[in-house]
Design a protein around this motif. Sequence first.
Motif, PDB file in Angstrom:
ATOM      1  N   ARG A 107       0.889  -1.179  -0.316  1.00  0.00           N
ATOM      2  CA  ARG A 107      -0.028  -0.056   0.129  1.00  0.00           C
ATOM      3  C   ARG A 107       0.615   1.551  -0.042  1.00  0.00           C
ATOM      4  O   ARG A 107       1.234   1.694  -1.147  1.00  0.00           O
ATOM      5  CB  ARG A 107      -0.528  -0.134   1.068  1.00  0.00           C
ATOM      6  N   THR A 108       1.544   1.628   1.129  1.00  0.00           N
ATOM      7  CA  THR A 108       2.097   2.830   1.313  1.00  0.00           C
ATOM      8  C   THR A 108       3.297   3.119   2.395  1.00  0.00           C
ATOM      9  O   THR A 108       2.830   2.147   2.717  1.00  0.00           O
ATOM     10  CB  THR A 108       1.293   4.334   1.268  1.00  0.00           C
ATOM     11  N   GLU A 109       3.666   3.847   2.100  1.00  0.00           N
ATOM     12  CA  GLU A 109       4.986   4.538   3.647  1.00  0.00           C
ATOM     13  C   GLU A 109       5.498   5.531   2.801  1.00  0.00           C
ATOM     14  O   GLU A 109       4.895   6.375   2.075  1.00  0.00           O
ATOM     15  CB  GLU A 109       5.764   3.546   3.028  1.00  0.00           C
ATOM     16  N   THR A 110       5.847   6.104   3.921  1.00  0.00           N
ATOM     17  CA  THR A 110       6.255   7.404   4.344  1.00  0.00           C
ATOM     18  C   THR A 110       7.326   7.709   3.685  1.00  0.00           C
ATOM     19  O   THR A 110       8.595   7.456   4.459  1.00  0.00           O
ATOM     20  CB  THR A 110       6.010   8.218   6.322  1.00  0.00           C
ATOM     21  N   ILE A 111       7.183   8.896   3.159  1.00  0.00           N
ATOM     22  CA  ILE A 111       8.544   9.838   2.969  1.00  0.00           C
ATOM     23  C   ILE A 111       8.711  11.000   3.717  1.00  0.00           C
ATOM     24  O   ILE A 111       7.739  11.777   3.767  1.00  0.00           O
ATOM     25  CB  ILE A 111       8.885  10.508   1.555  1.00  0.00           C
ATOM     26  N   ARG A 112      10.159  11.188   4.586  1.00  0.00           N
ATOM     27  CA  ARG A 112       9.904  11.730   6.130  1.00  0.00           C
ATOM     28  C   ARG A 112      10.417  13.351   4.975  1.00  0.00           C
ATOM     29  O   ARG A 112      12.314  12.529   4.964  1.00  0.00           O
ATOM     30  CB  ARG A 112      10.552  12.084   6.871  1.00  0.00           C
TER      31      ARG A 112
END
Length: 617
Positions: free
Chosen positions: A451-456
């Motif tokens: 699904r998704t992951e976070t780019i900080r």
Amino acid sequence: MTYIKYKRILPFRNRVLTPIRNFLWPSSLWDLVGSILVVFTIVATKLAFLERWRELLCEVGDYLYAYKDEPPKNVSKWTVAWMLIVRVLGGWTPSTYSCQSSLPRMPVPILGSTIRKFMKSVKPVLSKEEYEQLKKEGKEFTKTLGTSLQFLLNLKAWWSPNFVSDWWEKYVYLASRSPLPINSNYYGFGNFTDRPTNIQSARAGAIIHYNLLFMLMIENGELPGTMIRNAIPFYKATQIPSLTGMERSDWSQVRKQYLTSGSNKEILHTVESAAFYIILDERAPKDMTEQGKFSITGDCKTVWFDKSVCVIFYENGKLCINAEHTPADAPVTAHFLEWAMARELGSYDDNGNCKPFKQSVTSKPTLLEWEMSEELNWHTKRAFNFIQRNNEDFDTISTNFDEYGKGFMKKQKVSPDAYVQLAFQLAYYRETGKTPLTYESSMTRLYLHGRTETIRSATSQSVEFVKAMVNNHPREERISLLKKATETHTLLYKESMTGKGCDRHLFALYIMCKAIHQESPFLKHALSLPFTLSTSQTPQGQADRPPFTMETRDRASPGGGFGPTSDQGYGVSYMFPEDSRLFVHVASKYSCPETNSTRFSESISTAFQDMRQLLEG
């Protein structure tokens, strides 16, 4: 001597293997234990081989760098060979799910790497004291509880298609008790200004037809799978609807009490089993901002927020969708809508009326009449007032920035996404004097059930560039820092796409920690830090259609928007429809005195202008 030892273990070996070969139950406890160990060893060996093969396929070559705006100068022979294998296994003209078996499982990141990446991401944001405290907690976690949780998570990754996606859906979306509108649901626009008809009923008829055709193609496996470079794969009245916009516990209680018997039960089943939900809205929004405001909550009484997709048709022929986040992320619903809009263009006559479609026999519409008691009527009024108050607190503005677009950014040899994220950082710092903890959504659809992951996006490099801009450092220094910051962001983007981000890993560790009834000060602290700037880019060009030109660009969708994830922050969505412009949608809450969507949108536009002036000299 070796032969004698072998003769001694031979009877035990035969007792273990004979029942396995002949599908018989072992005759003793020791034989049972031995059989289990043998079977486990065989299965584990085969699984390890298959998993390693899939990892090898995933890691071979540089295909990720061939994605979208960053084509490599040379693609390795290994990459070309793997692409060929995938095409052969999936079929030269792959169907919707024919490449699913080619998708690898998302690997569990290394614990130490995740902790280091997380600490690096929060350093520009936290005070020195809070950073040192969090660093101390992280070291303690790594030495103690973290090792056990990592082991359990690796075990889960063996038997689960994806080590985090099922928990993400259950605990982030389904377990949340917050109301869906603004907090979870998002909206998406139809065409910008050049819509094919102004007749509401005609537009509804054509879009419904093509949406149903889209769904039928998925059910029959006829919709082509999403591929990179055509080779690499990616992974459905009354004011009663207002009840779905209440606090989730309140809605559940009302549902059980009033909608589980008689005709109300039958109507509820009809609504919930429908393909999607259609609303013919009597309003006619005059611009994107007003349409976004309307679409996030509808008219506060007709949107069924629990439905995966509600399609709202306005009186002037404009359309919008309101989507529930649990079943799918924005790229999926954007694909659904874009595909229908690409095919509706020839569906109207000269007067804007819908042409007849070839279709099966349909039944006449049936009026669904709810049984409304005084108590249920009271609940609907309460829900309507609740949603209306939330809508009035929703501060949003949509901007068409058409001075330049990703065409200029690519000429400067920088990633358009990284460029835009840097502009957000500059705008936020100018407005608040602070660096925001920033969330950018990245897809992990290269993996099975991804699904998704976070780019900080807030990094030490972005902070250096922002401060250099604010303090008017020499031009060459600022350009150098801009390039360095965008390169850092691009690396983070690629790491997130390939399962090497830190946020989903930390989330899964936290859920595992709760599952074994343990507490971790580090995980609790890390996951409680609010993202005061939550961002997402809506994809364009997923449907099979010609690219937009300067003459046809107003037919493109401007994307969509969502509410802020923090009551003290901003939610920002953006879309590159083609090379010459971008759309930016900013949302916040009027109840927060520190935020102002119009002001922040203007700051973003100013940042775009200043960055262009910097690069052009």
